[in-house]
Design an enzyme around this catalytic site. Structure first.
Site, short mmCIF file in Angstrom:
data_model
loop_
_atom_site.label_atom_id
_atom_site.label_comp_id
_atom_site.label_asym_id
_atom_site.label_seq_id
_atom_site.Cartn_x
_atom_site.Cartn_y
_atom_site.Cartn_z
N ASP A 79 -5.97 17.86 -16.27
CA ASP A 79 -6.22 16.48 -16.69
C ASP A 79 -5.79 16.37 -18.14
O ASP A 79 -6.39 16.93 -19.04
CB ASP A 79 -7.71 16.15 -16.53
CG ASP A 79 -8.02 14.68 -16.77
OD1 ASP A 79 -7.29 14.05 -17.56
OD2 ASP A 79 -8.99 14.17 -16.19
N TYR A 109 -14.57 15.89 -17.22
CA TYR A 109 -14.95 14.47 -17.20
C TYR A 109 -16.09 14.27 -16.20
O TYR A 109 -16.06 14.80 -15.10
CB TYR A 109 -13.72 13.67 -16.80
CG TYR A 109 -13.91 12.21 -16.50
CD1 TYR A 109 -14.62 11.37 -17.36
CD2 TYR A 109 -13.34 11.65 -15.36
CE1 TYR A 109 -14.78 10.03 -17.07
CE2 TYR A 109 -13.47 10.31 -15.08
CZ TYR A 109 -14.19 9.50 -15.93
OH TYR A 109 -14.33 8.17 -15.65
N ARG A 118 0.82 -1.21 0.00
CA ARG A 118 0.00 0.00 0.00
C ARG A 118 0.86 1.26 0.00
O ARG A 118 0.42 2.31 -0.44
CB ARG A 118 -0.95 -0.02 1.21
CG ARG A 118 -1.86 1.21 1.29
CD ARG A 118 -3.14 0.94 2.08
NE ARG A 118 -2.88 0.34 3.39
CZ ARG A 118 -2.53 1.02 4.48
NH1 ARG A 118 -2.38 2.33 4.42
NH2 ARG A 118 -2.35 0.39 5.62
N LYS A 167 -6.27 4.62 -20.12
CA LYS A 167 -6.57 5.00 -21.49
C LYS A 167 -5.36 4.80 -22.41
O LYS A 167 -4.93 3.69 -22.62
CB LYS A 167 -7.09 6.43 -21.52
CG LYS A 167 -8.19 6.75 -20.49
CD LYS A 167 -9.42 5.88 -20.61
CE LYS A 167 -10.60 6.39 -19.79
NZ LYS A 167 -10.40 6.41 -18.34
#
Length: 390
Positions: A178, A106, A54, A203
């Site tokens: 972004d 988005y 983590r 993406k």
């Protein structure tokens, strides 16, 4: 003009930097492709300082290293998804802080701000940053953060990042961009003055629609420390396997993205002349409202095309479903072509009045162009658009 400009920087070229990831943490085996390190925990006192996945894993560091090279930046933090990247950044804000946002972001970014972060008294003001008259709101409102996306989803608005950063400096507001649609190959927000450049590595970076991930790039060691803390404290870490997949995918990103962008530019030009289409939006078309800005800050127009037809939702669905090589699905950036109906998919939960204000109506279609043969894609689109004549 040639749609893709030169992308060669001093030193190794972008293809070389995408392929060579440096440390593999497996030097004793001679492995060319780094292995997956699925361990959740590590023995105390190991050479590289790992303790618990983590808070760090060899696959995280390998991916961060290659992303840093591709983005030409000092620091990268990888996370579980693009939404995780958004969450990590916003977690650095305090109660009552104001974020000044581009109005066309988005859909999940809007949802996070309006339905999640608002409950923690993070305030947002939404403005059209393609209108220069709105730049003065940065001075008037003195936001704690400015949130941009360029090109935007799904309207493909191109924001003058450098101009907004010039205003942001005056009020010492960090600028977040972004950069998912443009990728670091076609646009470098940090070089334009942005504080943070984030992307969904799901993406184009990965490019194969088989892994989730997000990344935040910066030049600031303080931000790197904050974002690594958020990764660990909020449990926003990616999986080692997804990082391995994304590391594999990024090696072919320049080849994929250049092919996709060339396909998209050719398709956008052809769609311009179709009688059933009201308008076509693509950054490197001269008809784009921010065409000159796109030429100034982007190396190519990318592979997303947005188009508007005069049709009902059912008629638009019929066109989308009649495509053979475009799967009707959310997401984008993979080697396969996709078609999306934003009003009922990516932006479905946004109220109708807001969608209409932004131009997201039932006749809006977003295309993510893949690596297929150009003729097959154009023939497919033309046959689907024949339904408009009916």
């Amino acid at each position: 003009m040639d749609q893709v400009k030169s992308n060669h920087d001093e030193g190794p070229g972008i293809n070389t930097r995408s392929i060579h990831h440096g440390e593999s943490f497996a030097s004793e085996t001679g492995t060319v492709m780094p292995p997956i390190f699925p361990s959740a925990t590590f023995a105390h006192g190991n050479l590289h300082g790992f303790d618990y996945t983590r808070s760090g894993n060899p696959n995280f560091r390998i991916l961060e290293s290659v992303l840093s090279s591709v983005e030409s930046c000092k620091y990268v933090t990888v996370l579980a998804s693009g939404v995780s990247a958004i969450t990590a950044i916003v977690s650095t804000l305090e109660k009552g802080d104001l974020v000044l946002c581009e109005e066309n972001l988005y859909g999940c970014t809007v949802r996070l701000f309006e339905e999640v972060f608002r409950r923690f008294d993070i305030k947002t003001v939404w403005v059209d940053f393609t209108d220069e008259k709105n730049f003065s709101k940065i001075i008037d409102l003195k936001p704690k953060m400015i949130w941009l996306e360029s090109p935007t989803n799904p309207m493909l608005k191109v924001i003058d990042i450098a101009a907004i950063c010039d205003y942001a400096i005056k009020v010492k507001a960090p600028v977040v961009v972004d950069n998912t649609f443009a990728t670091p190959l076609f646009q470098r927000p940090l070089e334009l003055g942005a504080t943070l450049s984030l992307c969904s590595t799901t993406k184009y970076i990965n490019g194969h629609s088989d892994a989730l991930g997000g990344a935040i790039c910066s030049e600031d060691a303080t931000w790197k420390k904050k974002l690594d803390f958020a990764q660990k404290a909020l449990g926003l870490q990616p999986s080692p396997f997804d990082c391995w997949l994304i590391t594999r995918g990024i090696k072919t990103m320049p080849l994929r993205v250049e092919r996709q962008s060339k396909n998209a530019f050719a398709i956008a030009q052809q769609l311009l002349n179709h009688p059933g289409i009201e308008w076509v939006r693509y950054p490197f078309l001269s008809s784009h409202p921010q065409y000159e800005i796109a030429l100034k800050q982007m190396k190519a127009g990318g592979s997303i095309i947005t188009l508007k037809i005069n049709a009902t939702q059912n008629q638009t669905y019929e066109i989308c479903k009649s495509l053979n090589y475009f799967t009707m699905a959310e997401s984008l950036g993979g080697i396969e072509s996709l078609v999306c109906h934003p009003a009922s998919m990516t932006h479905a939960y946004i109220d109708r009045d807001t969608k209409l204000k932004l131009g997201i109506d039932d006749g809006l279609i977003r295309l993510s162009i893949g690596c297929e043969d150009l003729k097959d894609l154009t023939d497919d689109l033309m046959q689907a658009l024949e339904t408009l004549k009916k």
